[in-house]
Every structure is written in C-alpha cells, then in structure tokens.
Design an enzyme around this catalytic site. Structure first.
Site, mmCIF file in Angstrom:
data_model
loop_
_atom_site.group_PDB
_atom_site.id
_atom_site.type_symbol
_atom_site.label_atom_id
_atom_site.label_comp_id
_atom_site.label_asym_id
_atom_site.label_seq_id
_atom_site.Cartn_x
_atom_site.Cartn_y
_atom_site.Cartn_z
ATOM 1 N N CYS A 2 0.845 -1.189 0.000
ATOM 2 C CA CYS A 2 0.000 0.000 0.000
ATOM 3 C C CYS A 2 0.883 1.243 0.000
ATOM 4 C CB CYS A 2 -0.965 0.105 1.164
ATOM 5 S SG CYS A 2 -2.200 -1.206 1.202
ATOM 6 N N ARG A 38 4.253 -0.162 -4.679
ATOM 7 C CA ARG A 38 3.973 -0.742 -3.363
ATOM 8 C C ARG A 38 2.702 -1.592 -3.355
ATOM 9 N NH1 ARG A 38 6.950 1.983 0.640
ATOM 10 N NH2 ARG A 38 5.573 1.096 2.199
ATOM 11 N N TRP A 88 -2.552 -2.786 -1.853
ATOM 12 C CA TRP A 88 -2.245 -4.219 -1.979
ATOM 13 C C TRP A 88 -3.193 -4.890 -1.004
ATOM 14 C CZ3 TRP A 88 -0.299 -8.267 1.092
ATOM 15 C CH2 TRP A 88 0.187 -9.369 0.381
ATOM 16 N N ASN A 114 -2.504 1.841 5.540
ATOM 17 C CA ASN A 114 -1.566 0.796 5.152
ATOM 18 C C ASN A 114 -1.343 -0.075 6.377
ATOM 19 O OD1 ASN A 114 0.529 -0.769 4.145
ATOM 20 N ND2 ASN A 114 2.077 0.798 4.500
ATOM 21 N N GLY A 115 -1.443 -1.397 6.227
ATOM 22 C CA GLY A 115 -1.210 -2.296 7.356
ATOM 23 C C GLY A 115 -2.403 -3.210 7.577
ATOM 24 N N GLU A 497 18.528 -16.964 -6.809
ATOM 25 C CA GLU A 497 18.029 -15.658 -7.216
ATOM 26 C C GLU A 497 17.573 -15.696 -8.680
ATOM 27 O OE1 GLU A 497 16.997 -13.047 -6.011
ATOM 28 O OE2 GLU A 497 17.266 -11.422 -7.457
ATOM 29 N N LYS A 501 13.763 -14.727 -9.847
ATOM 30 C CA LYS A 501 13.451 -13.711 -10.855
ATOM 31 C C LYS A 501 12.523 -14.284 -11.918
ATOM 32 C CE LYS A 501 14.264 -10.705 -9.234
ATOM 33 N NZ LYS A 501 14.904 -10.561 -7.960
ATOM 34 N N GLU A 504 8.953 -14.767 -10.501
ATOM 35 C CA GLU A 504 8.241 -13.510 -10.268
ATOM 36 C C GLU A 504 7.836 -12.831 -11.568
ATOM 37 O OE1 GLU A 504 9.913 -10.892 -6.855
ATOM 38 O OE2 GLU A 504 11.609 -11.560 -8.041
ATOM 39 N N HIS A 520 21.147 -36.142 -5.256
ATOM 40 C CA HIS A 520 20.391 -36.601 -4.082
ATOM 41 C C HIS A 520 18.883 -36.491 -4.320
ATOM 42 C CE1 HIS A 520 24.064 -36.993 -1.795
ATOM 43 N NE2 HIS A 520 24.418 -35.794 -2.240
ATOM 44 N N LYS A 623 6.020 -4.217 -3.594
ATOM 45 C CA LYS A 623 7.454 -4.055 -3.367
ATOM 46 C C LYS A 623 7.843 -4.147 -1.895
ATOM 47 C CE LYS A 623 11.552 -2.283 -4.974
ATOM 48 N NZ LYS A 623 12.064 -3.582 -5.443
HETATM 49 C C1 F6R Z 1 12.311 -10.207 -5.128
HETATM 50 C C2 F6R Z 1 12.124 -9.173 -4.124
HETATM 51 C C3 F6R Z 1 11.755 -9.609 -2.754
HETATM 52 C C4 F6R Z 1 12.448 -8.728 -1.706
HETATM 53 C C5 F6R Z 1 11.939 -9.085 -0.299
HETATM 54 C C6 F6R Z 1 12.643 -8.272 0.758
HETATM 55 O O1 F6R Z 1 12.630 -9.681 -6.367
HETATM 56 O O2 F6R Z 1 12.229 -8.007 -4.401
HETATM 57 O O3 F6R Z 1 12.020 -10.963 -2.543
HETATM 58 O O4 F6R Z 1 13.821 -8.924 -1.802
HETATM 59 O O5 F6R Z 1 10.564 -8.864 -0.227
HETATM 60 O O6 F6R Z 1 12.424 -6.908 0.572
HETATM 61 P P1 F6R Z 1 13.345 -5.830 1.265
HETATM 62 O O7 F6R Z 1 14.705 -5.973 0.674
HETATM 63 O O8 F6R Z 1 12.716 -4.505 0.947
HETATM 64 O O9 F6R Z 1 13.335 -6.146 2.725
#
Ligand code: F6R
Length: 628
Positions: A2, A38, A88, A114-115, A497, A501, A504, A520, A623
């Site tokens: 949010c 967000r 969100w 937000n929350g 990672e 990516k 996502e 294994h 985000k």
């Molecule tokens: C993946 C991504 C998330 C963040 C995670 C932590 O691309 O962006 O996995 O890395 O939500 O977020 P922060 O770094 O803001 O604590």
C-alpha cells in the site's frame, strides 16, 4: 505494501500550475504514480477544500490508470488538502468498494490505511451496535468509523486520531482529512512507514520519499507510535497520548529523475542498467585517506565488534540471497561463523542470540515487516543489529544499532535487481571491515580486495553490454514451463536468485539447487530438453569447484538437459558442454555473484517481456511487504 500520500497547501500561495487549487490532486496522483510499486490492486483519492461540506473522492479497482480515467470522466473539485492511496489487498478483495479512501461522518471524513488492524472484528461489532452500517469488507473502514466516533467526541482531528490509534492493534499508517478543517491532513503511524516532506507553503506525507521527492528533498523521519498533523505552514508531531514529539530531519540524496524510466521500456530494464552505478556508489566514501575502511553511521563500539563470535544474517527473498553470499565472504575473510535465516523463520523459532551475536539485517525498503520484527527480537535478546538498507528514513535503520546504506538509488520495479548487487557489495564491505578490525587480514590484503571490488562496477557494465544474446535466447524460450538453476558455493545463491526472478517475472516454475545436491534427488526432474542454467565458478578458483560443476553439467546433459551456462571469459573446459553460453568477465571467486546474476536478471526480464507480461508490476506482488 500500500502506498500512501498526503498533501496540505494553501490552494493559492503555491504556483502549482494554471490553477493552484488543482495542486492537491496533482500532487496526490503524481505521488501515487511513484508509489504504485507498493501495491496496485486499486487506487483512490480524497480532497477537501474551503466551503465544501463534504470530502470529494474517487476510487477504482485495478491500476492507477483506471483512477485517472475515472477522474477525467468525473472531475473532482478544487481543494487545499488531499490524501491518496494505492492498495495491496489484505482484508477484502480488490474491488471499487474496498478501495481506499473510506468515508465516514456523512462523507465529511476520509481515511486511508496501510497495514492490518488485527482487532477490527471486535471494533466492527462495537460500532455496529452503535448503529454504524459498513459498506466494505475492509479493516480500514472500521478505523474510519472509529475515527468518526472519536472526532464527534473530541472535535479535533489530531486528538481523535490519537484516541483511535490507542484502540487499534496490529500495524497501521492512517491518514485522514475532514471537511471541517480543509487545510489539514492528520496521520498516525504504528509499525508501518510514514515520512513527512517539508515544503514552502505546503507539506507532504508519504509511505516513502518517492511520494514527494519531485517537490522537496527536505524530509522528516517519524518515530513509531506518533501522530503527525500537516498544514500548509506547519508540521506537528505528538505521541499517541498527545505529548509533543520530534521527528528527525534529513535530506533526500537522490532526485526525482532517478525515479524515472530514463528512456528505458521498463523500470526493471533501467535498474539493471543502473547496476554498475549501484555497485560503485555503494563503495564510495568507504575508505579514509590512508585506505582504511570506514563505515558511516556506525554506532557499535569497535570492542563489541571485535568480541562478536557469531553473525546471523536476517532478510527475506532476494535480500536473503544477498545474505547467503555474505556468509561465504565473511566466513572466509573473518573466520566468524555466519548463519543466514529468513527473517520470518528466525523470529518464531527461539533463536540462540546473545550480546556476542551480531545480527545483520538486509533490506532494500527498510520496511519489510518480517525483517523489522526479527530486528526487534534480536535486540531484545541483547544482540547488536547492523542494518544494510537502501531507503533513507525507513524504519529498520532507525531501530538498528548501526546502518550501512547501499546507494542503489530508488528501486521502483517490484522485483529487485540493483538493490541485490548493492546489498552484496555492502556485505563485502562489512566483511572486509571486520577482517580489518579483527586483524584477520593485513591492511594491504584488505586494500587489494577493496580494489578488486572497485573494479567490479566496470565488469558489471561489460555483462550488461553483452545482454542482447541473453535476450535473444530468452525470446526463443517462451514455451518453457519449468527451468532449473544450479550453482555451487557463491553460485548457489545466484542460482536461487535466478530462479526467483523467473518465477516472479515470467510466472514460470523455476528452482535453484546447489549443484552437488542434484544427485540426491532433483536430477529426477531432468528429461529431454529440460532447460538448466548452470553458474560455473572460476576455473582459477580453489577447491576443485570448477571441475565439480563441469561434471554436474555432464551428468545433466547425459540425461537430455539443455544447458545454459554462465562461465568466465576463457573457460574453454566448459564450452563443449554448453548448449548456450553467457560469458562474464574474470573476477575473484567470491565476487563472481555480482556478475553471474546479471544474465539471469536479463533473461527473466526478456522472457517475461516476450510473453507480454508487466515486468515492473508482476501479479500478486508488492514491493515493500509491510505485513507479516
Ligand atoms: C524479489 C524481491 C523480494 C524482496 C523481499 C525483501 O525480487 O524483491 O524478494 O527482496 O521482499 O524486501 P526488502 O529488501 O525490501 O526487505
């Protein structure tokens, strides 16, 4: 999670365009555009202005463009204060009705949130008994109706907000405007982000500084459990009991242009191209004139750092993978045991932590609730917490003992790229600093490693310049429905990672494995044509890692895998086993993740783009994850 924006201006004194009274709406919409990363399930605004008996509002499900179209079709009146929200969804689906703002007090009061309000169901029952009818399924509408009840009793919005905040449990940032007081926005903050932007004849509120950085770089960081009131000329902060409190002033060190796409098709593409700068800027200013590493804002005594006998890295998602890279580097350079733990698991498993434990919290946003809760828990157990964070004015650095800021600039694309490289860079800096402090390395060894680190920015640039081959490969793989990623040592977090990516961005099932683990179990997944990325360590490295990974490639190829290999320039031994090969410059083994992850980022972005997906705002994500 949010995005929230608030604005109070005079409506006349500020030249905001042809008609300054349109500025509140302009500021709110521009702020929401910058905060849309967000959350983007719905968006809404509310406006108040002199002589208007009610708050005007508009809200729409879906992305911000839907709200903008709605306002174009049904214009809103001139105003002096505004609040805006991009959602969100938590309580209640992403519908027009559940979108914020929520109105109360005969549409004179508007609230955004937000929350998560945990006691909303009891409060809803109590308000229903009072005769309130609810229109939405949200916890926010409960807060709005509670605020209306308190406002009727107090006659003052800030007092009513404090009384409301005292009754809520959970996490919240609330902003409210009331038609009775059309130059005021009142906010409350409990475990959810809120910063103040300080203007001339106008003031701003935002979930983060991106909301207002195009208007002012002067900002005020708020503490937990505070009420803030902004008017065009004043900002007042109190605690939840109404006692005066103070925020901490700071100046935002990036400008609005840094948060624009800068000619790229997407923020993600721009942020991938920003990576050489993210690495270089994170290294800037870390050494003194004699070449010794210095850490900014370090409030942990050197003697405490010398006595540390264990490091625990806590983080989530991509930031946790940066933590895994940190483990390899810090253990190797400093000979201190390092554990890496997902913050949400750490918090609830009764971890063994004491005064000699250094907890390193890694977070781009500095607001991730899981990480924040883990930070608090670690400090309660007596551990010192050092935060590696990208966002100034955010909560985690404020609640930590020390902070090492990454200087990646604003990261807008929801999936993290440049922040990851900056986090790894900061972890290397920390490792070298501890090695220097504890005498694990001679000063000239530290200086040489630091020089090699400085050179990585140029090498990252080289990898980006080779990106077209990666893109072309990705475009040819749109039909892939499962992709595996393998790596060993620091290549293992890179593999994880790379898989994250792809999940996502392209919604493809992907998994990252330690290459040694393959036999294994996971090797059963390999059949004819199965794409497998393999991160190959430097052939110049120690411990026969390279030859072990080359053997792993042979094993999967023998079972039909299509091998997509990331290897160092000049690695001829691997060439014959690769169906596709993505070359990266030679680098010290421990630093290789800064290079090896880049083709994987580009691959995921290009494949998602080829499938017509929104790479900046993938489905279901937000985000900054400010709920647990
Ligand atoms: C993946 C991504 C998330 C963040 C995670 C932590 O691309 O962006 O996995 O890395 O939500 O977020 P922060 O770094 O803001 O604590």
């Amino acid at each position: 999670m949010c995005g929230i924006v608030g604005y109070a201006g005079t409506g006349t004194a500020v030249a905001g365009g042809p008609d300054a009274s349109e500025r509140p709406l302009e500021v709110a919409l521009a702020g929401l555009k910058r905060l849309e990363y967000r959350g983007y399930d719905s968006a809404g605004v509310a406006l108040v202005g002199p002589g208007r008996p009610e708050a005007a509002f508009a809200k729409k499900s879906g992305k911000l463009d839907n709200l903008v179209a709605e306002i174009a079709a049904h214009p809103l009146p001139a105003a002096t204060a505004a609040i805006g929200h991009t959602r969100w969804a938590t309580h209640g689906g992403p519908t027009d009705t559940n979108a914020h703002p929520h109105l109360a007090d005969g549409d004179r009061l508007a609230v955004i949130h937000n929350g998560i309000i945990e006691n909303y169901s009891e409060l809803r029952d109590s308000l229903t008994t009072d005769g309130v009818t609810f229109l939405s399924d949200t916890d926010t509408e409960v807060a709005a109706q509670l605020l209306a009840r308190e406002y009727r009793a107090a006659g003052d919005l800030a007092t009513a907000m404090a009384a409301t905040a005292r009754q809520l449990t959970g996490t919240f940032t609330l902003l409210a405007v009331h038609a009775d007081d059309p130059q005021t926005v009142v906010g409350a903050r409990h475990d959810s982000p809120l910063v103040v932007g300080l203007g001339a004849g106008e003031n701003f509120l935002g979930s983060d500084v991106a909301a207002f950085v195009e208007h002012t770089k002067e900002a005020l960081e708020l503490g937990q459990d505070q009420i803030v009131t902004i008017t065009p000329d004043a900002v007042t902060v109190t605690d939840f009991d109404g006692a005066p409190a103070e925020g901490k002033r700071f100046t935002v060190d990036w400008d609005a242009a840094a948060a624009e796409k800068g000619g790229f098709d997407s923020f993600m593409d721009k942020e991938i191209h920003d990576q050489p700068h993210a690495v270089a800027d994170t290294l800037l200013g870390r050494t003194d004139s004699s070449g010794r590493i210095i850490l900014d804002d370090l409030r942990i005594d050197e003697s405490v750092l010398r006595s540390v006998n264990k490091i625990i890295v806590i983080a989530c998602g991509t930031a946790a993978y940066a933590g895994h890279v940190a483990k390899y580097a810090i253990e190797h350079w400093c000979r201190i045991p390092v554990e890496v733990e997902l913050a949400h698991e750490f918090r609830y498993r009764d971890p063994i932590v004491d005064e000699r434990t250094l907890v390193v919290a890694i977070s781009q946003s500095g607001e991730t609730m899981d990480t924040l809760m883990a930070v608090r828990h670690a400090r309660e157990q007596g551990a010192k917490v050092l935060a590696i964070v990208n966002t100034n004015g955010s909560t985690i650095p404020r609640e930590s003992d020390a902070v090492l800021y990454t200087h990646a600039g604003p990261e807008i694309a929801v999936a993290s790229t440049k922040a990851f490289l900056a986090q790894i860079t900061a972890a290397y800096i920390l490792g070298l600093y501890l090695a220097q402090l504890r005498g694990n390395k001679f000063p000239d060894e530290v200086a040489q490693l630091f020089d090699e680190l400085r050179d990585m920015s140029r090498k990252v640039q080289t990898v980006i310049e080779r990106g077209e081959y990666v893109r072309a490969t990705a475009r040819s793989m749109q039909a892939a429905d499962k992709v595996l990623f393998l790596g060993r040592h620091v290549g293992y977090p890179v593999a994880m990672e790379g898989a994250l990516k792809l999940k996502e961005l392209a919604y493809i099932h992907a998994e990252g494995f330690a290459a040694g683990e393959l036999k294994h179990g996971p090797i059963a997944l390999i059949d004819e044509g199965q794409p497998v990325f393999v991160v190959v360590p430097s052939p110049r490295g120690r411990d026969q890692l390279h030859s072990k990974v080359v053997s792993n490639i042979q094993e999967i190829r023998a079972r039909g895998a299509r091998t997509l290999v990331i290897a160092e320039d000049g690695d001829d031994a691997v060439r014959q086993y690769a169906d596709e090969i993505f070359w990266i410059p030679q680098a010290p083994s421990l630093l290789q993740p800064l290079l090896a992850v880049v083709p994987l980022q580009i691959f995921a972005m290009a494949l998602a783009g080829a499938k017509g997906l929104d790479v900046d705002q993938p489905r279901n994500l937000a985000k900054s994850v400010t709920v647990e």
